[in-house]
Design an enzyme around this catalytic site. Structure first.
Site, PDB file in Angstrom:
ATOM      1  CG  LEU A 227      -1.574  -1.108   1.421  1.00  0.00           C
ATOM      2  CD1 LEU A 227      -2.514  -1.161   2.916  1.00  0.00           C
ATOM      3  CD2 LEU A 227      -3.120  -1.233   0.367  1.00  0.00           C
ATOM      4  CG  ASP A 228       1.535   5.615  -2.142  1.00  0.00           C
ATOM      5  OD1 ASP A 228       2.606   5.708  -1.481  1.00  0.00           O
ATOM      6  OD2 ASP A 228       0.987   6.483  -2.666  1.00  0.00           O
ATOM      7  CE  LYS A 229       3.332   9.220   4.336  1.00  0.00           C
ATOM      8  NZ  LYS A 229       2.515  10.418   4.350  1.00  0.00           N
TER       9      LYS A 229
ATOM     10  CG  LEU B 255       6.960   1.044  -2.021  1.00  0.00           C
ATOM     11  CD1 LEU B 255       8.071   0.495  -1.448  1.00  0.00           C
ATOM     12  CD2 LEU B 255       6.713   0.300  -3.252  1.00  0.00           C
TER      13      LEU B 255
END
Length: 506
Positions: free
Chosen positions: A315-317, A464
């Site tokens: 997952l992106d933040k 990530l």
């Protein structure tokens, strides 16, 4: 009397079923006839034969009831079956068509992100031209607040560019000579001169649109299997119906012809609404369309089908786990300054800034009901901060490492806030520190629950992000993510994903 009532009911159903059979169902009859003329059979062939068999048989029962009474058979009709099949399949096609429309809207939204015109530098003059006329090698000027027309490399100027439409990172990225810029991103502060390196279908945005379009057109393995089954399914069903008819002619004891006809029609009706051939393409369209609508690009239908085999999720933040919009979460005042005074002065200076952090400070000032004033001599220094005169005081809002004061900063407080994943702004009046404003991209309300459900499914969770490690770890702690990979540049994220895939498959 019972037979008489049944005949009347059958006539009523005949009247009601006829427009459904020939008006709504006309498209299937026409398609089946065209296939027949080319010695082909498709799903429409089965629909046409099944529904027409039911309709014609029922019509004969209705018009000539005495034939069936003499054979000892009920005056049972199948008008409702043929009508229901046609309506349900037509409804399915309507839903599929609507899904395609929604997917098309998602693609159109992506295409609408691009700029329509650009300022081209020619012989010292600025000429405004349509985006289609830009060529590789042209030098274009991008003014503050404008969209980047196409992919290029900065040859002059310093600015901050909002690349959230590509990277989902809410904070702008500083651009200087030699840096790459992506079409459809937004130039927030200074002017940039850019040499064009990609146009048309080669740009990043065009590649994203192409990816979504190909995903819409692609077929999942199960859908290909459904097409292959359909190619032999129709002839097989017709053969079974014929065999059934022959078997009843041979073995039926009474009402031979009628019973054989009823049995054959039953086979055709039961086989008619082939759900796999209709449901699979609809599911693919809805899945890829909804994904694009929510910013999730699905490479192709096969990737969509393989999702059930996923063991880990990355997952992106920013914008995924967090809201993607910075908010003021803490204000600290020093000396004689009050908290409201610190916010008011900072908000007044930031009024002319387009930076997301500036908008967060202004929003906080409005929430507190503070009256902001127009600053004088506003100056934005890319990567440093902003400064301007508010009344008679020269106010600077900057990052801690760029503060120029005689006072020692509250390093302990700043470090504590940064460890919590907050961005710290220092508000100073020339050589005096007035206060600190902590800004953070808050975690979405449902992120923690979503991650919990992923872990319950047995998925290993990774985050990530291009953000710093301290901020990333704090967000991961709050939502319950196990593994963190931080400070990854947008261009390196794909390689990091491949590295994680190799590691997990060992």
């Amino acid at each position: 009397f019972k037979s008489l009532d049944q005949v009347k009911a059958n006539w009523l159903m005949l009247v009601m079923a006829t427009p459904v059979q020939f008006w709504i169902g006309g498209q299937y009859l026409s398609s089946a006839w065209k296939a027949f003329r080319h010695r082909l059979a498709n799903m429409d062939t089965l629909i046409a034969i099944g529904t027409m068999s039911a309709y014609l048989y029922s019509s004969v029962v209705t018009v000539f009831p005495s034939w069936f009474v003499q054979s000892g058979l009920d005056l049972h009709v199948y008008f409702e079956v043929s009508a229901t099949i046609i309506v349900l399949i037509t409804l399915g096609k309507f839903l599929e068509s609507r899904a395609k429309g929604e997917a098309g809207k998602a693609i159109k939204k992506l295409m609408d992100l691009s700029a329509k015109t650009a300022w081209v530098v020619k012989g010292g003059d600025l000429i405004k031209v349509p985006i289609a006329e830009i060529k590789v090698g042209d030098v274009i000027l991008i003014k503050p607040g404008e969209k980047v027309p196409t992919d290029g490399r900065v040859i002059e100027g310093i600015s901050a560019v909002d690349e959230s439409m590509v990277t989902e990172e809410s904070l702008p990225v500083e651009k200087k000579k030699g840096d790459l810029v992506i079409g459809a991103t937004v130039n927030k502060s200074g002017s940039l001169k850019v040499r064009v390196i990609k146009v048309g279908e080669e740009t990043v945005l065009s590649q994203i649109v192409k990816l979504v379009t190909e995903a819409q057109a692609s077929k999942a393995p199960i859908q290909k299997m459904a097409d292959q089954i359909s190619a032999v399914f129709v002839p097989v069903v017709l053969m079974i119906a014929v065999l059934t008819f022959v078997a009843w002619l041979v073995f039926a004891s009474t009402g031979v012809l009628t019973s054989a006809l009823v049995a054959a029609v039953t086979v055709l009706i039961i086989a008619c609404p082939c759900a796999l051939g209709l449901a699979t393409p609809t599911a693919v369209m809805v899945g890829t369309g909804k994904g694009a609508e929510h910013g999730i690009l699905i490479k192709n239908a096969e990737a969509l089908e393989q999702l059930h085999k996923v063991k880990a999720i990355i997952l992106d933040k920013t914008g995924t786990l967090t809201k993607g919009e910075p908010e003021v979460v803490k204000v600290v005042a020093y000396g004689k300054a009050s908290v409201d005074e610190v916010v008011r002065l900072a908000g007044s200076v930031e009024r002319y800034s387009e930076h997301p952090l500036a908008k967060a400070v202004i929003k906080e000032a409005e929430k507190r009901g503070l009256r902001l004033v127009d600053p004088e001599g506003f100056r934005s220094i890319a990567g440093v901060g902003v400064e301007a005169k508010v009344g008679k005081r020269k106010i600077t809002v900057s990052s801690p490492k760029h503060v120029k004061t005689n006072e020692k900063l509250d390093e302990e407080m700043i470090e504590k806030l940064e460890e919590e994943g907050k961005t710290v702004l220092v508000v100073s009046n020339e050589k005096i520190v007035l206060g600190l404003i902590a800004v953070a991209d808050k975690v979405k309300n449902d992120s923690k629950e979503a991650v919990r459900q992923m872990r319950e499914l047995g998925l290993v969770t990774y985050m990530l992000t291009g953000d710093n490690l301290r901020t990333a770890r704090e967000v991961a702690r709050v939502v319950g993510i196990e593994n963190v990979v931080a400070e990854v540049k947008p261009g390196d994220k794909a390689n990091k994903v491949k590295e994680l895939q190799s590691f997990l498959l060992q």
